[in-house]
Write a protein that holds these residues in place. Structure first.
Motif, short mmCIF file in Angstrom:
data_model
loop_
_atom_site.label_atom_id
_atom_site.label_comp_id
_atom_site.label_asym_id
_atom_site.label_seq_id
_atom_site.Cartn_x
_atom_site.Cartn_y
_atom_site.Cartn_z
N ASP A 118 0.69 -1.24 0.05
CA ASP A 118 0.31 0.34 0.06
C ASP A 118 0.76 1.08 -0.05
O ASP A 118 0.19 2.68 -0.81
CB ASP A 118 -1.13 -0.01 1.30
N ALA A 119 1.68 1.47 1.36
CA ALA A 119 2.94 2.11 0.97
C ALA A 119 3.60 2.91 -0.62
O ALA A 119 3.10 3.79 -0.67
CB ALA A 119 3.53 2.39 1.97
N ILE A 120 3.68 2.02 -1.18
CA ILE A 120 4.68 1.63 -2.39
C ILE A 120 3.56 2.08 -3.23
O ILE A 120 3.80 3.09 -4.04
CB ILE A 120 5.45 0.55 -2.81
N HIS A 121 2.41 1.57 -4.04
CA HIS A 121 1.56 2.34 -4.52
C HIS A 121 1.00 3.58 -4.91
O HIS A 121 1.09 4.53 -4.99
CB HIS A 121 0.01 1.46 -3.94
N ALA A 122 0.54 3.79 -3.28
CA ALA A 122 0.53 5.45 -2.81
C ALA A 122 1.65 6.36 -2.84
O ALA A 122 1.80 7.18 -4.02
CB ALA A 122 0.75 5.55 -1.01
N PHE A 123 2.74 6.42 -2.64
CA PHE A 123 3.71 7.43 -2.77
C PHE A 123 4.60 6.75 -4.62
O PHE A 123 4.91 7.48 -5.06
CB PHE A 123 5.25 6.75 -2.39
N THR A 124 4.52 5.83 -4.94
CA THR A 124 4.86 5.80 -7.02
C THR A 124 3.52 6.75 -7.31
O THR A 124 3.45 7.39 -7.95
CB THR A 124 4.30 4.45 -7.36
N ASP A 125 2.53 6.51 -6.74
CA ASP A 125 1.21 7.44 -6.96
C ASP A 125 1.03 8.83 -7.39
O ASP A 125 1.82 9.68 -8.06
CB ASP A 125 -0.31 7.51 -6.79
N ALA A 126 1.76 8.84 -5.62
CA ALA A 126 2.19 10.63 -6.06
C ALA A 126 3.03 11.19 -6.53
O ALA A 126 3.17 12.00 -6.61
CB ALA A 126 2.53 10.21 -3.97
N GLN A 127 4.38 10.96 -6.79
CA GLN A 127 5.45 10.79 -7.60
C GLN A 127 4.85 10.87 -8.95
O GLN A 127 5.55 11.93 -10.12
CB GLN A 127 7.12 9.55 -7.25
N ASN A 128 4.92 9.99 -9.48
CA ASN A 128 4.20 9.29 -10.91
C ASN A 128 3.41 11.26 -11.11
O ASN A 128 3.39 11.22 -12.14
CB ASN A 128 3.81 8.23 -11.85
N SER A 129 2.65 11.21 -10.78
CA SER A 129 1.59 12.22 -10.38
C SER A 129 2.26 13.90 -10.06
O SER A 129 1.48 14.72 -10.42
CB SER A 129 0.47 12.23 -10.21
N GLY A 130 3.27 13.65 -10.11
CA GLY A 130 4.05 14.95 -9.92
C GLY A 130 3.63 15.76 -8.17
O GLY A 130 4.21 16.63 -8.05
N PHE A 131 3.01 14.77 -7.40
CA PHE A 131 2.71 15.35 -6.16
C PHE A 131 3.20 15.48 -5.26
O PHE A 131 3.69 16.46 -4.51
CB PHE A 131 0.91 14.81 -5.82
N LEU A 132 4.13 14.42 -4.99
CA LEU A 132 5.23 15.11 -4.11
C LEU A 132 6.87 14.26 -4.66
O LEU A 132 6.41 12.99 -5.77
CB LEU A 132 5.31 13.42 -3.06
N ASP A 133 7.75 14.55 -4.62
CA ASP A 133 9.25 13.62 -4.95
C ASP A 133 9.24 12.69 -3.93
O ASP A 133 8.60 12.89 -2.77
CB ASP A 133 10.14 14.85 -4.90
N ARG A 134 10.64 12.18 -4.20
CA ARG A 134 10.39 10.60 -3.95
C ARG A 134 10.83 11.46 -2.17
O ARG A 134 10.34 11.00 -0.90
CB ARG A 134 11.47 10.01 -3.88
N ASN A 135 12.09 12.30 -2.00
CA ASN A 135 12.52 13.36 -0.75
C ASN A 135 11.51 14.03 -0.15
O ASN A 135 11.63 14.36 1.45
CB ASN A 135 13.49 13.86 -1.11
N ARG A 136 9.88 13.70 -0.43
CA ARG A 136 8.91 14.35 0.19
C ARG A 136 7.91 12.69 0.46
O ARG A 136 7.09 13.59 1.56
CB ARG A 136 8.64 15.32 0.02
N CYS A 137 9.02 11.89 0.70
CA CYS A 137 7.94 10.56 0.65
C CYS A 137 8.07 10.28 2.11
O CYS A 137 9.73 9.90 2.26
CB CYS A 137 7.66 9.56 -0.19
#
Length: 271
Positions: A211-230
């Motif tokens: 679930d965490a990987i799915h959420a952060f992958t979507d957040a980064q692919n959409s430009g909502f969060l960068d990896r270093n903000r996850c």
């Protein structure tokens, strides 16, 4: 054993009502003086002021920079009058003549034992400003929130728990939807997922990691969060397949480490 004087610094939203909010602590003796307040993160040259938004209230938000000016004033007081407790007390007593919005309580005295004065200052700040007076026995979720409080991001008005993020996709496509256990909105967004490794059942742990990987992958692919903000908050740093997968999409912090709150602060500030 040595004795230290301390006084609590308060901000008064409405000086006429005289109701103050504790925002800092000043500790001093015949040979030492130190000050710590909300926003003064260890190793940071300047204080972070976003946390004062909830302290200030709507009528004072436009003047949030004033907190930074007063933080520097208290720091200068400690540096210039170190070793002169009478002068420090006199300056704090005269504070009400300079501003109706900041005040210093009557104060008290603490014993330091064998601890350094700076350690006593940090403990007093945690007790009187950053943490509740009575500290109950915590479970894992309580420990997580305690670390977040010590990092001071919970002072921000934009800080939320259990957030569902919805991002609109291209026309004809379903929106991107994911959840975060904690979220800090604003100019320095941070998204958090909380995962307990210890005592977790294998299937449950796998589901949480996925679930965490799915959420952060979507957040980064959409430009909502960068990896270093996850950020993943967990209770281990022992190498494992799960941990390596999480590190590929997020910053992983073991909350059982003594400096976990500082790691969160550094990520937040961007250092």
């Amino acid at each position: 054993m040595s004795l230290l004087n301390y006084r609590v610094i308060q901000f008064l939203r409405d000086p006429l009502r005289g109701e103050g909010r504790n925002i800092g602590v000043i500790v001093f003796s015949q040979s030492w003086a130190g000050f710590k307040s909300i926003g003064m993160i260890d190793e940071a040259a300047k204080p972070e002021l976003f946390g004062y938004m909830s302290v200030a209230g709507n009528s004072y938000k436009e003047s949030i920079w004033v907190f930074g000016e007063w933080i520097e004033w208290f720091k200068d007081l400690c540096n210039e009058d170190r070793g002169n407790p009478d002068k420090i007390n006199n300056e704090l007593d005269a504070l009400k003549e300079q501003t109706p919005y900041f005040s210093a309580t009557g104060g008290g005295v603490i014993e330091t034992g064998s601890n350094a004065p700076k350690f006593a200052l940090g403990e007093l700040f945690d007790e009187l400003v950053g943490q509740p007076l009575a500290k109950p026995k915590n479970d894992f979720q309580d420990d997580v929130f305690e670390i977040l409080k010590r990092s001071e991001i919970t002072f921000y008005t934009e800080f939320e728990r259990a957030v569902e993020i919805t991002i609109e996709s291209e026309p004809g496509k379903a929106p991107i939807v994911f959840t975060l256990d904690y979220f800090l909105d604003g100019p320095k967004k941070l998204g958090f997922k909380v995962i307990r490794f210890r005592k977790a059942r294998r299937q449950q742990l796998t589901m949480k990691v996925n679930d965490a990987i799915h959420a952060f992958t979507d957040a980064q692919n959409s430009g909502f969060l960068d990896r270093n903000r996850c950020v993943v908050l967990c209770d281990t740093d022992k190498d494992s397949v799960h941990l390596e997968r999480l590190k590929s999409v997020a910053m992983v912090i073991n909350i059982t480490k003594e400096d976990a709150h500082r790691e969160i602060s550094r990520i937040h500030i961007g250092t």
